[in-house]
Design a protein around this motif. Structure first.
Motif, PDB file in Angstrom:
ATOM      1  N   GLU A 128       0.998  -1.115  -0.160  1.00  0.00           N
ATOM      2  CA  GLU A 128      -0.133  -0.121   0.095  1.00  0.00           C
ATOM      3  C   GLU A 128       0.959   1.200  -0.050  1.00  0.00           C
ATOM      4  O   GLU A 128       0.405   2.282  -0.406  1.00  0.00           O
ATOM      5  CB  GLU A 128      -0.971  -0.086   1.382  1.00  0.00           C
ATOM      6  N   LEU A 129       2.257   1.025   0.423  1.00  0.00           N
ATOM      7  CA  LEU A 129       2.766   2.318   0.173  1.00  0.00           C
ATOM      8  C   LEU A 129       3.098   2.909  -1.015  1.00  0.00           C
ATOM      9  O   LEU A 129       3.011   4.105  -1.385  1.00  0.00           O
ATOM     10  CB  LEU A 129       4.464   2.031   0.857  1.00  0.00           C
ATOM     11  N   TRP A 151      -3.159  20.999   4.490  1.00  0.00           N
ATOM     12  CA  TRP A 151      -4.470  20.230   4.280  1.00  0.00           C
ATOM     13  C   TRP A 151      -3.906  18.910   3.253  1.00  0.00           C
ATOM     14  O   TRP A 151      -4.573  17.839   3.481  1.00  0.00           O
ATOM     15  CB  TRP A 151      -5.412  20.949   3.302  1.00  0.00           C
ATOM     16  N   GLY A 152      -2.862  19.227   2.352  1.00  0.00           N
ATOM     17  CA  GLY A 152      -2.239  18.337   1.648  1.00  0.00           C
ATOM     18  C   GLY A 152      -1.584  16.974   2.585  1.00  0.00           C
ATOM     19  O   GLY A 152      -1.897  15.870   2.158  1.00  0.00           O
ATOM     20  N   VAL A 153      -0.797  17.552   3.369  1.00  0.00           N
ATOM     21  CA  VAL A 153      -0.190  16.750   4.227  1.00  0.00           C
ATOM     22  C   VAL A 153      -1.081  15.938   4.929  1.00  0.00           C
ATOM     23  O   VAL A 153      -1.089  14.430   5.070  1.00  0.00           O
ATOM     24  CB  VAL A 153       0.870  17.319   4.992  1.00  0.00           C
ATOM     25  N   LEU A 154      -2.114  16.819   5.566  1.00  0.00           N
ATOM     26  CA  LEU A 154      -3.185  16.045   6.396  1.00  0.00           C
ATOM     27  C   LEU A 154      -3.800  14.936   5.749  1.00  0.00           C
ATOM     28  O   LEU A 154      -4.256  13.913   6.145  1.00  0.00           O
ATOM     29  CB  LEU A 154      -3.960  17.061   6.881  1.00  0.00           C
ATOM     30  N   GLY A 155      -4.209  15.304   4.422  1.00  0.00           N
ATOM     31  CA  GLY A 155      -5.047  14.584   3.544  1.00  0.00           C
ATOM     32  C   GLY A 155      -4.229  13.011   3.071  1.00  0.00           C
ATOM     33  O   GLY A 155      -4.917  12.139   3.114  1.00  0.00           O
ATOM     34  N   VAL A 156      -2.985  13.263   2.862  1.00  0.00           N
ATOM     35  CA  VAL A 156      -2.128  12.141   2.640  1.00  0.00           C
ATOM     36  C   VAL A 156      -1.995  11.036   3.829  1.00  0.00           C
ATOM     37  O   VAL A 156      -1.987   9.756   3.689  1.00  0.00           O
ATOM     38  CB  VAL A 156      -0.724  12.545   2.100  1.00  0.00           C
ATOM     39  N   VAL A 157      -1.829  11.952   4.968  1.00  0.00           N
ATOM     40  CA  VAL A 157      -1.657  10.881   6.341  1.00  0.00           C
ATOM     41  C   VAL A 157      -3.083  10.139   6.559  1.00  0.00           C
ATOM     42  O   VAL A 157      -2.998   9.077   6.719  1.00  0.00           O
ATOM     43  CB  VAL A 157      -1.304  12.207   7.463  1.00  0.00           C
ATOM     44  N   LEU A 158      -4.059  10.876   6.518  1.00  0.00           N
ATOM     45  CA  LEU A 158      -5.556  10.344   6.515  1.00  0.00           C
ATOM     46  C   LEU A 158      -5.781   9.255   5.322  1.00  0.00           C
ATOM     47  O   LEU A 158      -6.318   8.140   5.690  1.00  0.00           O
ATOM     48  CB  LEU A 158      -6.480  11.176   6.422  1.00  0.00           C
ATOM     49  N   ALA A 160      -3.351   7.508   4.082  1.00  0.00           N
ATOM     50  CA  ALA A 160      -2.516   6.365   4.545  1.00  0.00           C
ATOM     51  C   ALA A 160      -2.966   5.658   5.437  1.00  0.00           C
ATOM     52  O   ALA A 160      -2.967   4.467   5.777  1.00  0.00           O
ATOM     53  CB  ALA A 160      -1.185   6.821   4.860  1.00  0.00           C
ATOM     54  N   VAL A 161      -3.528   6.180   6.669  1.00  0.00           N
ATOM     55  CA  VAL A 161      -4.120   5.479   7.762  1.00  0.00           C
ATOM     56  C   VAL A 161      -5.451   4.675   7.291  1.00  0.00           C
ATOM     57  O   VAL A 161      -5.658   3.673   7.779  1.00  0.00           O
ATOM     58  CB  VAL A 161      -4.819   6.624   8.927  1.00  0.00           C
ATOM     59  N   SER A 162      -6.221   5.378   6.303  1.00  0.00           N
ATOM     60  CA  SER A 162      -7.377   4.610   5.856  1.00  0.00           C
ATOM     61  C   SER A 162      -6.928   3.151   5.217  1.00  0.00           C
ATOM     62  O   SER A 162      -7.457   2.186   5.296  1.00  0.00           O
ATOM     63  CB  SER A 162      -8.248   5.419   4.877  1.00  0.00           C
ATOM     64  N   ILE A 163      -5.862   3.479   4.531  1.00  0.00           N
ATOM     65  CA  ILE A 163      -5.475   2.291   3.759  1.00  0.00           C
ATOM     66  C   ILE A 163      -5.010   1.197   4.495  1.00  0.00           C
ATOM     67  O   ILE A 163      -5.345  -0.144   4.219  1.00  0.00           O
ATOM     68  CB  ILE A 163      -4.376   2.819   2.616  1.00  0.00           C
ATOM     69  N   MET A 164      -4.199   1.516   5.608  1.00  0.00           N
ATOM     70  CA  MET A 164      -3.422   0.454   6.426  1.00  0.00           C
ATOM     71  C   MET A 164      -4.709  -0.055   7.369  1.00  0.00           C
ATOM     72  O   MET A 164      -4.679  -1.437   7.463  1.00  0.00           O
ATOM     73  CB  MET A 164      -2.377   1.208   7.487  1.00  0.00           C
TER      74      MET A 164
END
Length: 175
Positions: A128-129, A151-158, A160-164
């Motif tokens: 998933e990475l 917002w961009g960084v927050l979106g990518v982190v969210l 990533a967490v969703s995928i995991m």
């Protein structure tokens, strides 16, 4: 000329990511095959090694090389991009992607030798990475400087967490 190079870049990125998505999945299957009886494990293992080798050498490496060559060519044609923050971040993501590519090759070589250090769940998470990197790079390239970095960084982190979490839930349901 620029648009031809850009088209080659997009095609090679798509091809490279196809391999980056599929090779870890083949490693998952190879790892899970270790619970099969000896004859089935050996036969399936030989096929998986063949597919892994073909995917890496015939698709992933040429696509990666074309991606890098066309990307460098575009930077040569539009050198002003190198002074923009979004390009610095994109290039950082590309470096992470190169690390991912070569570390996946390291895992591939270990599996060929019969060394299975990672579980299938760990390999699914590793897989998933590449998705997370793709999403980050595409949004960055499309939005460029209009991207609100927080917002961009927050979106990518969210994302990533969703995928995991999704991988964990699917794995739990499989058991």
């Amino acid at each position: 000329m620029y648009l031809y190079i850009k088209a080659i870049h997009i095609i090679s990125v798509v091809s490279w990511f196809a391999g980056l998505f599929y090779l870890p999945r083949l490693l998952v299957y190879h790892t899970e095959a270790q619970v099969l009886p000896e004859e089935g494990r050996k036969s399936l293992g030989e096929h998986l090694v063949k597919w892994q080798r073909l995917l890496f050498n015939a698709i992933m490496v040429p696509a990666m090389c074309l991606t890098l060559a066309s990307g460098v060519t575009m930077l040569f044609l539009v050198p002003d991009w190198l002074s923009q923050g979004w390009m610095h971040l994109k290039l950082a993501f590309v470096l992470v992607l190169l690390y991912y590519h070569f570390y996946t090759r390291k895992l591939l070589l270990e599996v060929r030798k019969g060394v299975f250090r990672w579980t299938s769940v760990q390999l699914r998470l590793w897989n998933e990475l590449a998705t997370i990197l793709l999403v980050a790079i595409v949004f960055l390239v499309v939005l460029k400087s209009s991207l609100d970095w927080i917002w961009g960084v927050l979106g990518v982190v969210l994302f990533a967490v969703s995928i995991m979490v999704a991988v964990k839930l699917v794995n739990r349901n499989r058991k």
